[in-house]
Design an enzyme around this catalytic site. Structure first.
Site, short mmCIF file in Angstrom:
data_model
loop_
_atom_site.label_atom_id
_atom_site.label_comp_id
_atom_site.label_asym_id
_atom_site.label_seq_id
_atom_site.Cartn_x
_atom_site.Cartn_y
_atom_site.Cartn_z
N ASN A 7 48.71 27.43 14.20
CA ASN A 7 50.00 27.21 13.53
C ASN A 7 49.76 26.31 12.32
OD1 ASN A 7 52.60 26.69 12.77
ND2 ASN A 7 53.10 25.40 14.54
N LYS A 9 51.83 25.33 10.05
CA LYS A 9 52.96 24.48 9.63
C LYS A 9 53.10 24.52 8.10
CE LYS A 9 52.19 21.89 13.82
NZ LYS A 9 52.21 20.66 14.56
N HIS A 96 59.73 25.76 18.35
CA HIS A 96 58.78 24.66 18.15
C HIS A 96 59.56 23.36 18.06
CE1 HIS A 96 55.73 22.07 16.43
NE2 HIS A 96 54.83 22.97 16.82
N GLU A 165 53.95 22.62 24.79
CA GLU A 165 53.48 21.61 23.84
C GLU A 165 54.22 20.30 24.07
OE1 GLU A 165 51.72 23.31 19.97
OE2 GLU A 165 53.87 23.32 19.72
P1 13P Z 1 48.24 19.70 16.79
O1 13P Z 1 47.19 20.63 17.28
O2 13P Z 1 48.00 19.23 15.36
O3 13P Z 1 48.49 18.57 17.73
O4 13P Z 1 49.62 20.52 16.70
C1 13P Z 1 50.04 21.26 17.78
C2 13P Z 1 51.20 22.08 17.37
O5 13P Z 1 52.29 21.58 17.15
C3 13P Z 1 51.01 23.52 17.21
O6 13P Z 1 52.21 24.20 17.14
#
Ligand code: 13P
Length: 247
Positions: A7, A9, A96, A165
């Site tokens: 992901n 982002k 998310h 998560e």
């Molecule tokens: P990190 O791997 O940077 O902790 O992020 C996890 C996340 O939010 C994936 O959607």
């Protein structure tokens, strides 16, 4: 089947495709490649060009979110499942914690899941407790609520993946203990089996996954893969996760 989902982002411009090309080259040569799938969710701006580029290749492209209407509407800046599908997205994340924080309610999430599935996008539905909920031992009840408020038996289970998560773990370097994570993943699968009245969809873990801690996760057979944030922005770090998982 295991899943390694990156992901991105708010990261990436057209030339960042180089990162994915390297991951794809590794994937195509990997002797374990039939055991797993690689999916990347870049920002909306890159979905069409990346989907075209990887069309005949192994990496699949997804979206990080979608709007809770099926096709078109008058909502400024909104992007629907139909629009995503039309530019080649195969998957979409939904729920998310970044988007829940901005106001995605359970009702909105239910519509998002419903319309995404209707348009043949596979959904990666994200759940997770925050630090206070964990401290107050509310993890399991929070996860149960997040699952049962949104998912329904009539949704096609084959189009759903759940990603656990914990919010306190995202980007912090903190991860649950192996015992905690095994217990939580088994619990999530039990709730999912109850919802779908049959086998559970795949359940992934996300939160500070990297090449050095992934070996701990591989002993937890109930975890079907990973949703990876930070480490997915570097081909080396992402490949290290896959390499160390199958070592
Ligand atoms: P990190 O791997 O940077 O902790 O992020 C996890 C996340 O939010 C994936 O959607």
């Amino acid at each position: 089947m295991r899943y390694f989902i990156g992901n991105w982002k708010m990261f990436g411009v057209p030339k960042s495709i180089g990162i994915l090309s390297k991951i794809n080259s590794y994937y195509e040569k990997d002797k374990n490649r039939n055991k797993y799938r690689v999916i990347i969710t870049p920002p909306y701006t890159l979905i069409e060009s990346y989907s075209k580029y990887f069309n005949k290749k192994k990496i699949l492209i997804g979206s990080q979110n979608c709007y809770q209407k099926e096709q078109f509407s008058s909502n400024t800046a909104a992007i629907s499942p139909y629009m995503l599908k039309s530019v080649g997205a195969k998957y979409t994340l939904i729920g998310h914690s970044d988007n829940r924080k901005e106001g995605d309610s359970d009702m909105m999430l239910k519509d998002k899941v419903r319309y995404a599935i209707k348009k043949n996008l596979k959904v990666v539905f994200c759940i997770g407790e925050n630090k206070t909920e964990k401290k107050n031992k509310k993890t399991l009840s929070v996860l149960k609520r997040q699952l049962t408020k949104v998912l329904e038996k009539k949704f096609n289970k084959n189009n759903i993946i759940v990603a656990y998560e914990p919010i306190w773990s995202i980007g912090t370097g903190k991860i649950p203990t192996a015992i905690e994570l095994k217990k939580t993943t088994i619990y999530i699968k039990t709730v999912l089996k109850r919802i779908f009245k049959k086998n559970s969809p795949a359940v992934l873990y996300g939160g500070s996954v990297d090449g050095s801690n992934v070996e701990m996760f591989k002993d937890i057979r109930e975890i079907d893969g990973f949703l990876i944030g930070g480490a997915s922005k570097s081909s080396k770090k992402f490949i290290d996760i896959i390499k160390n998982y199958y070592r």
